[in-house]
Design a protein around this motif. Structure first.
Motif, PDB file in Angstrom:
ATOM      1  N   ALA A 125      84.093-116.512   2.944  1.00  0.00           N
ATOM      2  CA  ALA A 125      84.868-117.214   3.978  1.00  0.00           C
ATOM      3  C   ALA A 125      85.844-116.226   4.610  1.00  0.00           C
ATOM      4  N   PRO A 126      86.114-116.363   5.903  1.00  0.00           N
ATOM      5  CA  PRO A 126      87.024-115.419   6.571  1.00  0.00           C
ATOM      6  C   PRO A 126      88.477-115.607   6.182  1.00  0.00           C
ATOM      7  N   THR A 127      88.807-116.766   5.594  1.00  0.00           N
ATOM      8  CA  THR A 127      90.194-117.017   5.201  1.00  0.00           C
ATOM      9  C   THR A 127      90.252-117.505   3.757  1.00  0.00           C
ATOM     10  N   GLU A 128      91.440-117.409   3.190  1.00  0.00           N
ATOM     11  CA  GLU A 128      91.694-117.862   1.820  1.00  0.00           C
ATOM     12  C   GLU A 128      92.969-118.690   1.838  1.00  0.00           C
ATOM     13  N   THR A 129      92.961-119.805   1.107  1.00  0.00           N
ATOM     14  CA  THR A 129      94.122-120.686   1.063  1.00  0.00           C
ATOM     15  C   THR A 129      94.667-120.766  -0.355  1.00  0.00           C
ATOM     16  N   ARG A 130      95.975-120.551  -0.474  1.00  0.00           N
ATOM     17  CA  ARG A 130      96.664-120.703  -1.759  1.00  0.00           C
ATOM     18  C   ARG A 130      97.949-121.490  -1.531  1.00  0.00           C
ATOM     19  N   ASP A 131      98.110-122.539  -2.308  1.00  0.00           N
ATOM     20  CA  ASP A 131      99.344-123.344  -2.251  1.00  0.00           C
ATOM     21  C   ASP A 131      99.709-123.727  -0.820  1.00  0.00           C
ATOM     22  N   GLY A 132      98.699-124.108  -0.050  1.00  0.00           N
ATOM     23  CA  GLY A 132      98.928-124.566   1.306  1.00  0.00           C
ATOM     24  C   GLY A 132      99.060-123.481   2.355  1.00  0.00           C
ATOM     25  N   THR A 133      99.006-122.213   1.942  1.00  0.00           N
ATOM     26  CA  THR A 133      99.092-121.093   2.887  1.00  0.00           C
ATOM     27  C   THR A 133      97.713-120.497   3.093  1.00  0.00           C
ATOM     28  N   THR A 134      97.300-120.357   4.353  1.00  0.00           N
ATOM     29  CA  THR A 134      95.997-119.795   4.680  1.00  0.00           C
ATOM     30  C   THR A 134      96.174-118.431   5.333  1.00  0.00           C
ATOM     31  N   LEU A 135      95.488-117.434   4.766  1.00  0.00           N
ATOM     32  CA  LEU A 135      95.560-116.058   5.264  1.00  0.00           C
ATOM     33  C   LEU A 135      94.150-115.490   5.355  1.00  0.00           C
ATOM     34  N   PRO A 136      93.962-114.386   6.081  1.00  0.00           N
ATOM     35  CA  PRO A 136      92.658-113.748   6.102  1.00  0.00           C
ATOM     36  C   PRO A 136      92.215-113.343   4.690  1.00  0.00           C
ATOM     37  N   SER A 137      90.939-113.436   4.412  1.00  0.00           N
ATOM     38  CA  SER A 137      90.397-112.979   3.127  1.00  0.00           C
ATOM     39  C   SER A 137      90.555-111.469   3.012  1.00  0.00           C
ATOM     40  N   TYR A 138      90.554-110.997   1.802  1.00  0.00           N
ATOM     41  CA  TYR A 138      90.585-109.555   1.553  1.00  0.00           C
ATOM     42  C   TYR A 138      89.204-108.981   1.846  1.00  0.00           C
ATOM     43  N   GLY A 145      95.051-105.480   2.873  1.00  0.00           N
ATOM     44  CA  GLY A 145      95.489-105.320   1.499  1.00  0.00           C
ATOM     45  C   GLY A 145      95.096-106.493   0.629  1.00  0.00           C
ATOM     46  N   HIS A 146      95.061-106.259  -0.683  1.00  0.00           N
ATOM     47  CA  HIS A 146      94.668-107.304  -1.623  1.00  0.00           C
ATOM     48  C   HIS A 146      95.798-108.293  -1.867  1.00  0.00           C
ATOM     49  N   GLU A 147      97.044-107.869  -1.763  1.00  0.00           N
ATOM     50  CA  GLU A 147      98.189-108.751  -1.991  1.00  0.00           C
ATOM     51  C   GLU A 147      98.146-109.943  -1.031  1.00  0.00           C
ATOM     52  N   PHE A 148      98.420-111.133  -1.574  1.00  0.00           N
ATOM     53  CA  PHE A 148      98.338-112.347  -0.761  1.00  0.00           C
ATOM     54  C   PHE A 148      99.658-112.562  -0.012  1.00  0.00           C
ATOM     55  N   SER A 149      99.808-111.831   1.091  1.00  0.00           N
ATOM     56  CA  SER A 149     100.959-111.992   1.984  1.00  0.00           C
ATOM     57  C   SER A 149     100.466-111.704   3.397  1.00  0.00           C
ATOM     58  N   ARG A 150     101.162-112.262   4.373  1.00  0.00           N
ATOM     59  CA  ARG A 150     100.693-112.093   5.755  1.00  0.00           C
ATOM     60  C   ARG A 150     100.687-110.624   6.203  1.00  0.00           C
ATOM     61  N   PRO A 151     101.724-109.839   5.915  1.00  0.00           N
ATOM     62  CA  PRO A 151     101.665-108.430   6.324  1.00  0.00           C
ATOM     63  C   PRO A 151     100.499-107.682   5.671  1.00  0.00           C
ATOM     64  N   SER A 152     100.249-107.978   4.388  1.00  0.00           N
ATOM     65  CA  SER A 152      99.171-107.283   3.679  1.00  0.00           C
ATOM     66  C   SER A 152      97.800-107.707   4.182  1.00  0.00           C
ATOM     67  N   ARG A 153      97.614-108.999   4.396  1.00  0.00           N
ATOM     68  CA  ARG A 153      96.282-109.518   4.731  1.00  0.00           C
ATOM     69  C   ARG A 153      95.933-109.398   6.220  1.00  0.00           C
ATOM     70  N   THR A 154      96.859-109.020   7.060  1.00  0.00           N
ATOM     71  CA  THR A 154      96.538-108.851   8.478  1.00  0.00           C
ATOM     72  C   THR A 154      95.703-107.586   8.667  1.00  0.00           C
ATOM     73  N   PRO A 155      94.493-107.687   9.220  1.00  0.00           N
ATOM     74  CA  PRO A 155      93.656-106.493   9.406  1.00  0.00           C
ATOM     75  C   PRO A 155      94.372-105.425  10.237  1.00  0.00           C
ATOM     76  N   ASP A 156      94.304-104.198   9.774  1.00  0.00           N
ATOM     77  CA  ASP A 156      95.016-103.081  10.404  1.00  0.00           C
ATOM     78  C   ASP A 156      94.034-101.928  10.614  1.00  0.00           C
ATOM     79  N   PRO A 157      93.674-101.589  11.870  1.00  0.00           N
ATOM     80  CA  PRO A 157      92.690-100.533  12.106  1.00  0.00           C
ATOM     81  C   PRO A 157      93.126 -99.161  11.601  1.00  0.00           C
ATOM     82  N   ARG A 158      94.422 -98.955  11.395  1.00  0.00           N
ATOM     83  CA  ARG A 158      94.868 -97.667  10.859  1.00  0.00           C
ATOM     84  C   ARG A 158      94.323 -97.426   9.453  1.00  0.00           C
TER      85      ARG A 158
END
Length: 452
Positions: A125-138, A145-158
């Protein structure tokens, strides 16, 4: 040598952009992605056309039963573990397995690491939901990044640039280790003797003793060839993130042909093998040896259509079909595919991936696999080829050189209660060092009964 990446032949590789592309990250800024791709195009190739051509010849030998392929490495590499010690441990494990398999098969073993580029993975699935928060999958460290936070899970071309840099460093270490004495056959054999010192592996003593006798015979006979001290270890990964693979395409100045210089060997996954899709389109344009994963849903017509697209002229060693059926279905689903390809006549190299069809959930919810199921699928794979008069070309496994506890079973018996002790994978469970060697001994015994 390579010509400019913007050569017309290389530009044709961009035709994938007009095809449906599955399992691609949702990059937040298309301009940033294009700028990153443009920068990657200016960087040197990671591998060279001549190396890829040599591997293709070796894959062709495996398709004829004149070699056997060992592909192994992490499910998903991480930037954090791209260290000398982790890389050395994986190389050591692959070299030890190769010696054991060489003895059993009585043919050369083609060594390919899932290394130096396996930084991305498709997700259910393109997204993952934990405790009501949905973020992009790793999607792997090349994307987010693997950490479940918005800054980490936001795809970064760098991250694609860092994936290139980590791959370059890993390839540098691979070349140093495999040519600088680390791969000396006598040293690798001593490592295997150390493995056998553990009473848990007493059942493999007969094979180990035979290998030791063969080593002592070569020493007594004065065999002292450079090939005993150096090896070729090729790099491979799934060609998933298409802008990255496009950016690393270069045109060989000798032949005018494009090569994907991110790795020697690229494969298309089970989830992205749509014959009209972007992944098949991209790899149909490059001249590397390539593979396609085939799950239990694959039909003979699907496989022949892939052969038509990826190897229409039937070039030996060009196309590897990697079956990932599951232990319970391999002997039911694989024969029709092998028979169709055999009757078609264009050569392919058949390899088994006994990992992905045998993933289960433990009672504690952890994703795992059973070593017994992995071995059962390998036996089934060999049995199918034996019955149809075709050649089993190799194995493709997820492993690490570390003492993790991710796969159940083995002589040292990892059980569900011990899974959490060292469960370190970011995505799928891997064989640890000891399980990998134990599997090599068991496959070596199987190979002695197979007519390569």
């Amino acid at each position: 040598m390579f010509t400019d990446a913007d050569d017309a032949n290389a530009t044709s590789v961009r035709a994938w952009r007009d095809r449906p592309a599955g399992h691609q990250p949702d990059w937040p800024d298309a301009g940033d992605l294009e700028a990153t791709v443009a920068y990657l195009r200016t960087l040197p190739p990671l591998v060279f056309a001549g190396e890829a051509d040599r591997l293709q010849r070796e894959m062709a030998a495996a398709s004829r039963g004149e070699a056997f392929v060992l592909m192994g490495g992490d499910c998903a590499e991480s930037f954090e573990e791209a260290t000398a010690s982790h890389i050395r441990a994986k190389i050591r494990t692959i070299l030890q397995m190769a010696v054991i398999l060489t003895y059993g098969a009585s043919v050369p073993v083609v060594k390919i690491g899932r290394m130096a580029g396996q930084y991305s993975k498709p997700r259910s699935a393109p997204t993952e939901t934990r405790d009501g928060t949905t973020l992009p999958s790793y999607f792997g460290d090349a994307v987010n990044g693997h950490e479940f936070s918005r800054p980490s899970r936001t795809p970064d071309p760098r991250r694609l640039v860092e994936a290139y840099q980590r791959s370059a460093a890993t390839l540098n270490l691979i070349r140093a280790f495999t040519t600088g004495g680390f791969a000396d056959l006598d040293k690798v054999h001593e490592w295997n003797k150390g493995f056998m010192a553990n009473p848990a592996y007493a059942r493999y003593e007969t094979v180990a003793t035979e290998i030791d006798r063969a080593m002592r015979f070569m020493l007594a006979a004065g065999v002292n060839h450079e090939s005993l001290r150096t090896v070729d270890l090729y790099a491979s990964h799934e060609a998933l993130i298409l802008p990255y693979e496009e950016a690393l395409t270069r045109v060989d100045s000798r032949t005018g042909q494009p090569y994907d210089c991110s790795a020697h060997f690229l494969w298309i996954g089970e989830r992205t093998r749509d014959v009209d899709g972007a992944h098949v389109e991209l790899l149909s344009r490059v001249r590397n040896p390539i593979g396609v994963k085939l799950g239990p849903s694959a039909r003979p017509a699907d496989v022949l259509a892939l052969v038509d697209r990826l190897n229409p002229e039937g070039t030996p060693g060009r196309l590897t079909l990697i079956a990932r059926m599951g232990a319970s279905t391999v002997q039911e689903r694989l024969p029709a595919l092998v028979e169709a390809v055999r009757d078609d006549g264009r050569p392919v190299t058949w390899v088994t991936d006994p990992m992905h069809g045998n993933t289960i959930s433990a009672s504690n919810g952890m994703k795992t696999r059973r070593l017994a199921d992995i071995l059962a699928e390998i036996r089934g794979f060999f049995s199918v080829h034996e019955s149809l008069g075709t050649k089993p070309g190799g194995i493709h496994v997820e492993l690490t050189g570390d003492d993790v506890t991710e796969v159940l079973g083995g002589s040292e018996e990892i059980v569900e209660d011990t899974l959490p002790a060292r469960y370190e994978t970011l995505v799928d469970p891997r064989l640890n060092h000891q399980q990998s060697l134990e599997m090599a001994f068991l496959v070596s015994e199987m190979l002695r009964d197979v007519h390569l």
